[in-house]
Design an enzyme around this catalytic site. Structure first.
Site, PDB file in Angstrom:
ATOM      1  N   LYS A   1       3.943   3.834  18.726  1.00 27.22           N
ATOM      2  CA  LYS A   1       4.060   5.230  18.270  1.00 27.22           C
ATOM      3  C   LYS A   1       4.366   6.153  19.450  1.00 27.22           C
ATOM      4  O   LYS A   1       5.146   7.105  19.331  1.00 27.22           O
ATOM      5  CB  LYS A   1       2.768   5.665  17.585  1.00 27.22           C
ATOM      6  CG  LYS A   1       2.482   4.906  16.295  1.00 27.22           C
ATOM      7  CD  LYS A   1       1.087   5.224  15.787  1.00 27.22           C
ATOM      8  CE  LYS A   1       0.763   4.485  14.511  1.00 27.22           C
ATOM      9  NZ  LYS A   1      -0.672   4.529  14.202  1.00 27.22           N
TER      10      LYS A   1
ATOM     11  N   GLU B   1       9.817   9.633   9.796  1.00 24.42           N
ATOM     12  CA  GLU B   1       8.637  10.498   9.966  1.00 24.42           C
ATOM     13  C   GLU B   1       7.338   9.707   9.821  1.00 24.42           C
ATOM     14  O   GLU B   1       6.370   9.918  10.564  1.00 24.42           O
ATOM     15  CB  GLU B   1       8.689  11.631   8.930  1.00 24.42           C
ATOM     16  CG  GLU B   1       7.569  12.614   9.001  1.00 24.42           C
ATOM     17  CD  GLU B   1       7.561  13.416  10.296  1.00 24.42           C
ATOM     18  OE1 GLU B   1       8.427  14.260  10.485  1.00 24.42           O
ATOM     19  OE2 GLU B   1       6.659  13.186  11.131  1.00 24.42           O
TER      20      GLU B   1
ATOM     21  N   ILE C   1       0.962  13.152   9.240  1.00 28.58           N
ATOM     22  CA  ILE C   1       1.134  14.350  10.071  1.00 28.58           C
ATOM     23  C   ILE C   1       2.618  14.472  10.403  1.00 28.58           C
ATOM     24  O   ILE C   1       3.174  13.563  11.021  1.00 28.58           O
ATOM     25  CB  ILE C   1       0.319  14.265  11.382  1.00 28.58           C
ATOM     26  CG1 ILE C   1      -1.128  13.874  11.096  1.00 28.58           C
ATOM     27  CG2 ILE C   1       0.386  15.564  12.152  1.00 28.58           C
ATOM     28  CD1 ILE C   1      -1.942  13.555  12.346  1.00 28.58           C
TER      29      ILE C   1
ATOM     30  N   THR D   1       0.825  -1.215   0.000  1.00 25.55           N
ATOM     31  CA  THR D   1       0.000   0.000   0.000  1.00 25.55           C
ATOM     32  C   THR D   1       0.861   1.267   0.000  1.00 25.55           C
ATOM     33  O   THR D   1       0.704   2.151  -0.846  1.00 25.55           O
ATOM     34  CB  THR D   1      -0.909   0.002   1.251  1.00 25.55           C
ATOM     35  OG1 THR D   1      -1.631  -1.230   1.272  1.00 25.55           O
ATOM     36  CG2 THR D   1      -1.873   1.173   1.230  1.00 25.55           C
ATOM     37  N   VAL D   2       1.784   1.336   0.954  1.00 31.58           N
ATOM     38  CA  VAL D   2       2.592   2.558   1.068  1.00 31.58           C
ATOM     39  C   VAL D   2       3.664   2.580  -0.016  1.00 31.58           C
ATOM     40  O   VAL D   2       3.907   3.631  -0.635  1.00 31.58           O
ATOM     41  CB  VAL D   2       3.224   2.670   2.478  1.00 31.58           C
ATOM     42  CG1 VAL D   2       4.007   3.977   2.596  1.00 31.58           C
ATOM     43  CG2 VAL D   2       2.152   2.604   3.566  1.00 31.58           C
TER      44      VAL D   2
ATOM     45  N   LYS E   1       6.890   1.390  12.606  1.00 28.33           N
ATOM     46  CA  LYS E   1       6.861   1.873  14.016  1.00 28.33           C
ATOM     47  C   LYS E   1       7.433   0.854  14.980  1.00 28.33           C
ATOM     48  O   LYS E   1       8.116   1.203  15.929  1.00 28.33           O
ATOM     49  CB  LYS E   1       5.433   2.271  14.420  1.00 28.33           C
ATOM     50  CG  LYS E   1       4.458   1.115  14.488  1.00 28.33           C
ATOM     51  CD  LYS E   1       3.049   1.565  14.191  1.00 28.33           C
ATOM     52  CE  LYS E   1       2.743   1.288  12.803  1.00 28.33           C
ATOM     53  NZ  LYS E   1       1.759   1.109  12.039  1.00 28.33           N
TER      54      LYS E   1
ATOM     55  N   GLY F   1      -2.997   5.431   5.833  1.00 27.62           N
ATOM     56  CA  GLY F   1      -3.424   5.460   4.431  1.00 27.62           C
ATOM     57  C   GLY F   1      -2.194   5.568   3.551  1.00 27.62           C
ATOM     58  O   GLY F   1      -1.190   6.179   3.936  1.00 27.62           O
TER      59      GLY F   1
ATOM     60  N   GLY G   1     -11.780  -0.597   4.811  1.00 29.01           N
ATOM     61  CA  GLY G   1     -10.314  -0.548   4.723  1.00 29.01           C
ATOM     62  C   GLY G   1      -9.663   0.242   5.850  1.00 29.01           C
ATOM     63  O   GLY G   1      -8.471   0.554   5.787  1.00 29.01           O
TER      64      GLY G   1
HETATM   65  N1  NAP Z   1      -0.796   1.371   5.386  1.00 26.05           N
HETATM   66  C1  NAP Z   1      -0.761   2.409   6.204  1.00 26.05           C
HETATM   67  O1  NAP Z   1      -1.719   3.188   6.295  1.00 26.05           O
HETATM   68  C2  NAP Z   1       0.463   2.675   7.034  1.00 26.05           C
HETATM   69  C3  NAP Z   1       0.520   3.836   7.816  1.00 26.05           C
HETATM   70  C4  NAP Z   1       1.659   4.110   8.574  1.00 26.05           C
HETATM   71  C5  NAP Z   1       2.703   3.219   8.549  1.00 26.05           C
HETATM   72  N2  NAP Z   1       2.612   2.084   7.796  1.00 26.05           N
HETATM   73  C6  NAP Z   1       3.746   1.173   7.817  1.00 26.05           C
HETATM   74  O2  NAP Z   1       4.273   1.069   6.511  1.00 26.05           O
HETATM   75  C7  NAP Z   1       4.826  -0.229   6.325  1.00 26.05           C
HETATM   76  C8  NAP Z   1       4.184  -0.854   5.097  1.00 26.05           C
HETATM   77  O3  NAP Z   1       2.795  -0.929   5.293  1.00 26.05           O
HETATM   78  P1  NAP Z   1       1.790  -1.302   4.096  1.00 26.05           P
HETATM   79  O4  NAP Z   1       0.440  -0.942   4.578  1.00 26.05           O
HETATM   80  O5  NAP Z   1       2.280  -0.752   2.820  1.00 26.05           O
HETATM   81  O6  NAP Z   1       1.927  -2.903   4.099  1.00 26.05           O
HETATM   82  P2  NAP Z   1       1.538  -3.893   2.927  1.00 26.05           P
HETATM   83  O7  NAP Z   1       0.493  -3.310   2.054  1.00 26.05           O
HETATM   84  O8  NAP Z   1       1.279  -5.215   3.561  1.00 26.05           O
HETATM   85  O9  NAP Z   1       2.887  -3.979   2.075  1.00 26.05           O
HETATM   86  C9  NAP Z   1       4.024  -4.669   2.495  1.00 26.05           C
HETATM   87  C10 NAP Z   1       4.756  -5.130   1.252  1.00 26.05           C
HETATM   88  O10 NAP Z   1       5.971  -5.721   1.669  1.00 26.05           O
HETATM   89  C11 NAP Z   1       6.065  -7.029   1.112  1.00 26.05           C
HETATM   90  N3  NAP Z   1       6.759  -7.883   2.045  1.00 26.05           N
HETATM   91  C12 NAP Z   1       6.385  -8.173   3.311  1.00 26.05           C
HETATM   92  N4  NAP Z   1       7.267  -8.994   3.893  1.00 26.05           N
HETATM   93  C13 NAP Z   1       8.224  -9.238   2.951  1.00 26.05           C
HETATM   94  C14 NAP Z   1       9.404 -10.021   2.952  1.00 26.05           C
HETATM   95  N5  NAP Z   1       9.769 -10.743   4.014  1.00 26.05           N
HETATM   96  N6  NAP Z   1      10.147 -10.030   1.844  1.00 26.05           N
HETATM   97  C15 NAP Z   1       9.777  -9.334   0.756  1.00 26.05           C
HETATM   98  N7  NAP Z   1       8.676  -8.575   0.697  1.00 26.05           N
HETATM   99  C16 NAP Z   1       7.906  -8.521   1.786  1.00 26.05           C
HETATM  100  C17 NAP Z   1       4.635  -7.473   0.913  1.00 26.05           C
HETATM  101  O11 NAP Z   1       4.559  -8.470  -0.065  1.00 26.05           O
HETATM  102  P3  NAP Z   1       3.234  -9.409  -0.215  1.00 26.05           P
HETATM  103  O12 NAP Z   1       2.230  -8.598  -0.958  1.00 26.05           O
HETATM  104  O13 NAP Z   1       3.719 -10.595  -0.946  1.00 26.05           O
HETATM  105  O14 NAP Z   1       2.781  -9.746   1.178  1.00 26.05           O
HETATM  106  C18 NAP Z   1       3.966  -6.177   0.466  1.00 26.05           C
HETATM  107  O15 NAP Z   1       4.119  -5.943  -0.907  1.00 26.05           O
HETATM  108  C19 NAP Z   1       4.574  -0.978   7.640  1.00 26.05           C
HETATM  109  O16 NAP Z   1       5.689  -0.862   8.485  1.00 26.05           O
HETATM  110  C20 NAP Z   1       3.395  -0.237   8.229  1.00 26.05           C
HETATM  111  O17 NAP Z   1       3.311  -0.349   9.650  1.00 26.05           O
HETATM  112  C21 NAP Z   1       1.525   1.798   7.042  1.00 26.05           C
END
Ligand code: NAP
Length: 423
Positions: free
Chosen positions: A201, A125, A132, A16-17, A101, A302, A183
């Site tokens: 956090k 950040e 934010i 997602t990110v 985090k 998000g 979502g």
């Molecule tokens: N989403 C938010 O709103 C948000 C907000 C603040 C912070 N964050 C932080 O941002 C980070 C990413 O979040 P996200 O929501 O983008 O997560 P996500 O959608 O689950 O994306 C994670 C990506 O990393 C890949 N991945 C996970 N483990 C892996 C591994 N061992 N080797 C290779 N690839 C791997 C996943 O592949 P697969 O698709 O194959 O699983 C996926 O493409 C996290 O630390 C989260 O806490 C997210």
């Protein structure tokens, strides 16, 4: 000092990110920040046609390490292998930007030390309050103050659920199901609704606001699961709403003073900055000795808001400004207490009979706790009656002891629910 541009960027974790970061880089910053690598497992399923053909797609993090990438953006989440990947990137003299985090809350000091030893940067950040820019705001914008309290709503899932329960008198399960359908909540909502996400956090905010580490596992974290629609109704009668509040507060003016830290549902006044946060939004309110309270609000999660924070860190690195502050890598850890002194709301659910209030009053009195008021909505079934007692100020630990004794009384149909009333 500005770094030679463009910077070569690798995104590790194209979810997602990661995808949102890639879109912003390509659309807005291609001249300064050149995306050269995307690293993810099962890369064939991840490939997209909207990135330049020059981008290398790989499943092997070693390819990123061996390349001329300047900054690794870690967006895989979790601790393993994220911690190893971040260490290896820093070790290979590549700066790191992360939204992780859990990683930053637990391993901040050694990672920053490693970054300094290798002469590179680490930006985080996006790890607190998503879009934010609170890390930079506290470290730089409020550096001139002596901050002693940081309060906030750091979990959009909890806030969405609580505000939906309040608006439509929904049960927790229905509001959670709605949040998942839209979502705003994960399939497994444990980390969010039980306060574990927010306390990570909060640990990062302690570092940023007070300049010291705290152990995230030592922060009291309470779930919003026991909150019922009736609690929101009773809260309103007290001119309050219920929010999942995260708070850090120094016990006194000393830099090394014990810190009060908790994440828990609490009653906050209608019209207060915390009460005004609706839906999945977040807020951070920092209070300083000189500047009073300053609030920062917006989208705490998000893909796009979080990606903005990531890209801002990348631009800071490109511009030569240091995302982390010079004094932020100290390894000292502050002692924490969760024993807040506050007025309290306690909801009992009983099979009604004469004498219940008298037994509760006697038990509270034995622990030196004064009752403030008793609230009971008219027309509720006597066979399952939820009513509320509000208590004058007492510490959470004294209340816990009193409720331990009270729980043994035979009239309860559910465990009593105690929430602090914050002003
Ligand atoms: N989403 C938010 O709103 C948000 C907000 C603040 C912070 N964050 C932080 O941002 C980070 C990413 O979040 P996200 O929501 O983008 O997560 P996500 O959608 O689950 O994306 C994670 C990506 O990393 C890949 N991945 C996970 N483990 C892996 C591994 N061992 N080797 C290779 N690839 C791997 C996943 O592949 P697969 O698709 O194959 O699983 C996926 O493409 C996290 O630390 C989260 O806490 C997210």
């Amino acid at each position: 000092m500005a770094v030679a541009e463009p910077l070569n960027i690798a995104i590790a974790g194209f979810g997602t990110v990661g995808q949102a970061v890639a879109r912003i880089l390509v659309a807005e910053h291609a001249e300064r920040l050149r995306l050269t690598h995307v690293c993810n497992r099962r890369i064939a399923e991840k490939r997209v046609d909207w990135l330049p053909a020059t981008v290398a797609w790989t499943e092997r993090f070693e390819d990123v390490l061996a390349s001329d990438v300047d900054v690794v953006v870690e967006l895989i989440g979790g601790l393993d292998p994220a911690e190893t990947w971040v260490r290896r990137a820093l070790d290979a003299r590549k700066s790191v930007v992360t939204a992780n985090k859990q990683l930053i809350a637990r391993h901040f000091a050694p990672l920053v030390r490693l970054a300094r030893e290798r002469g590179v940067q680490i930006g985080f950040e996006a790890s607190v309050a998503g879009g934010i820019p609170v890390v930079q705001a506290l470290r730089q914008g409020l550096a001139g103050d002596h901050l002693f309290r940081v309060s906030g709503i750091l979990n959009g899932t909890c806030n969405y659920i609580l505000t939906r329960m309040e608006a439509d008198a929904l049960p927790f399960e229905d509001a959670l199901a709605e949040a998942q359908a839209k979502g705003f909540a994960e399939a497994d909502p444990t980390d969010d609704v039980d306060g574990l996400d927010a306390r990570a956090k909060l640990a990062i905010l302690a570092r940023v606001a007070f300049g010291y580490g705290v152990d995230p596992a030592a922060i009291v974290a309470r779930s919003i699961r026991p909150i019922q629609a009736i609690d929101l109704l009773y809260a309103r009668k007290l001119h309050r709403v219920i929010r999942q509040v995260s708070r850090l507060e120094r016990a006194n003016e000393e830099d090394h003073a014990e810190v009060l830290a908790f994440v828990q549902p609490a009653l906050v006044p209608i019209g207060s900055s915390l009460a005004n946060v609706q839906g999945s939004q977040n807020i951070v309110a920092a209070t300083g000795r000189f500047g009073g309270e300053t609030t920062f609000a917006g989208f705490g999660a998000g893909g796009n808001p979080t990606a903005v924070a990531v890209v801002s860190d990348l631009l800071a690195i490109a511009g030569g400004s240091v995302p982390i502050a010079d004094d932020a890598e100290g390894e000292d850890v502050l002692a924490i207490t969760g024993d807040a002194v506050a007025r309290h709301y306690v909801r009992f659910t009983v099979k009604d009979r004469p004498g219940i209030i008298a037994s509760l009053a006697t038990a509270f009195c034995r622990h030196g706790i004064n009752i403030d008021a008793v609230l009971q909505e008219p027309g509720l079934p006597k066979t399952r009656l939820p009513f509320v007692i509000t208590l004058e100020e007492c510490s959470a630990s004294v209340l816990r002891r009193a409720l331990g004794e009270i729980a043994a009384l035979e009239f309860h149909l559910e465990a009593p629910l105690a929430l602090p009333i914050l002003d």
